[in-house]
Each structure stands twice: as C-alpha cells, then as structure tokens.
Design a protein around this motif. Structure first.
Motif, PDB file in Angstrom:
ATOM      1  N   LYS A   1      28.219  36.456  12.965  1.00 13.36           N
ATOM      2  CA  LYS A   1      29.844  35.802  12.909  1.00 13.36           C
ATOM      3  C   LYS A   1      29.746  34.370  12.716  1.00 13.36           C
ATOM      4  O   LYS A   1      29.991  33.519  12.525  1.00 13.36           O
ATOM      5  CB  LYS A   1      30.692  35.898  13.827  1.00 13.36           C
TER       6      LYS A   1
ATOM      7  N   LYS B   1      34.362  36.450   8.994  1.00 13.93           N
ATOM      8  CA  LYS B   1      33.838  36.717   9.582  1.00 13.93           C
ATOM      9  C   LYS B   1      33.363  34.650   9.403  1.00 13.93           C
ATOM     10  O   LYS B   1      34.248  33.673  10.214  1.00 13.93           O
ATOM     11  CB  LYS B   1      34.235  37.078  10.948  1.00 13.93           C
TER      12      LYS B   1
ATOM     13  N   ALA C   1      34.632  32.283   7.432  1.00 11.88           N
ATOM     14  CA  ALA C   1      36.447  31.272   7.845  1.00 11.88           C
ATOM     15  C   ALA C   1      35.763  30.740   9.343  1.00 11.88           C
ATOM     16  O   ALA C   1      36.580  29.504   8.780  1.00 11.88           O
ATOM     17  CB  ALA C   1      36.735  32.609   8.405  1.00 11.88           C
ATOM     18  N   ASN C   2      34.664  30.815   9.898  1.00 11.92           N
ATOM     19  CA  ASN C   2      33.857  30.102  11.184  1.00 11.92           C
ATOM     20  C   ASN C   2      34.064  28.797  10.748  1.00 11.92           C
ATOM     21  O   ASN C   2      33.769  27.750  11.635  1.00 11.92           O
ATOM     22  CB  ASN C   2      33.349  30.935  12.104  1.00 11.92           C
TER      23      ASN C   2
ATOM     24  N   GLN D   1      34.934  27.005   8.549  1.00 14.28           N
ATOM     25  CA  GLN D   1      35.798  25.952   7.926  1.00 14.28           C
ATOM     26  C   GLN D   1      35.577  24.585   8.777  1.00 14.28           C
ATOM     27  O   GLN D   1      37.057  24.063   8.425  1.00 14.28           O
ATOM     28  CB  GLN D   1      37.183  26.820   7.598  1.00 14.28           C
TER      29      GLN D   1
END
Length: 151
Positions: free
Chosen positions: A13, A40, A43-44, A46
């Motif tokens: 992640k 993931k 997304a993290n 961001q």
C-alpha cells in the motif's frame, strides 16, 4: 537522504515508501506485483505529504529495471528465496553497469533468507537493527538486516 533513490520491493500500500521519503527526503519507487495493492498505494498517494517524491510501478520484482541512480533497496519479509536470488542478480547487474554504493535493507527476514544473505560473497553485513523492543512478543525476526554490495 535527498540524493538517495530507494527501491521498495513489494511496496504493498506504499506505507514504507511514503514514510521513508518523508523522513529522509529521498526519492522512493515502490515496486508492486499485486494490482489491488498497487491501486491502494496510488490512492494513498493522493493524500501523502511525501507524494511528490514517491512513484509506484506495477510489475514483477524480477522484471523491474533498476534505474542507474537506485542505491537503496528495501525488502519487507522478502519473497521466496528463489525469487530473491533473481532480484539480487538484477541488482548486481545494475551495479556492474553503473557502479555506485548500494545498500540493502531486509526487515523481518526468514532464517533461510538471512543465512543466504549473510554468507553471500558479494554482500557485506553492515548492521543488524534489533526491533524487538517495538512489540510485545519476543520474535527473533523483528530486525532490519543492513547489507551493502562488496566493492
């Protein structure tokens, strides 16, 4: 430090990549094989404070082409030994093509992996960082094995 390029194999992640980029100001490249974990991490990224210094690559560690500036390599509980041997072969090739100091960090290594690494003719053990004080259990694998490529 700022001039280091960290390759985080099996980045999941992205937590280690983001943390080390934030703490050390290095550039970090997360290499992940699992598309869900890679997504993931993206997304993290961001919301991570260090997002400008971290990138992620969706590929098999064995297929990843190490950039000529890559000099630090992090492995959390590394993959199977036969795969690790192939990745190390790529590291040795990258060092041969663009000689530079290279440091490898192995967190929570398997006993077989540690024995292989500590007896490898091209690797030198620099340090073993005991991390058992961070957890309630007394697990001998709670450590970071720090190695460098032999000159």
């Amino acid at each position: 430090g700022k001039k280091d390029i960290l390759i985080d194999y099996g980045s999941g992640k992205g937590r280690v990549s983001f943390f080390l980029a934030y703490q050390t100001r290095c550039q970090a490249i997360g290499v992940e094989y699992d598309r869900r974990l890679w997504a993931k991490a993206m997304a993290n990224g961001q919301m991570a404070a260090s997002r400008q210094r971290v990138t992620f690559v969706l590929t098999d560690a064995v297929e990843y082409e190490i950039p000529p500036q890559g000099n630090c390599f992090f492995f959390f509980n590394p993959f199977a030994l036969h795969t690790l041997k192939r990745v190390l072969g790529k590291l040795f090739d990258a060092h041969y093509q663009a000689p530079r100091p290279m440091r490898l960090f192995f967190y929570y290594p398997y006993e077989e992996t540690e024995a292989f690494l500590t007896h490898h003719p091209n690797l030198v053990v620099e340090d073993v960082i005991d991390c058992r004080d961070l957890f309630d259990e007394d697990d001998d694998r709670e450590k970071i094995l720090v190695l460098r490529l032999r000159d």
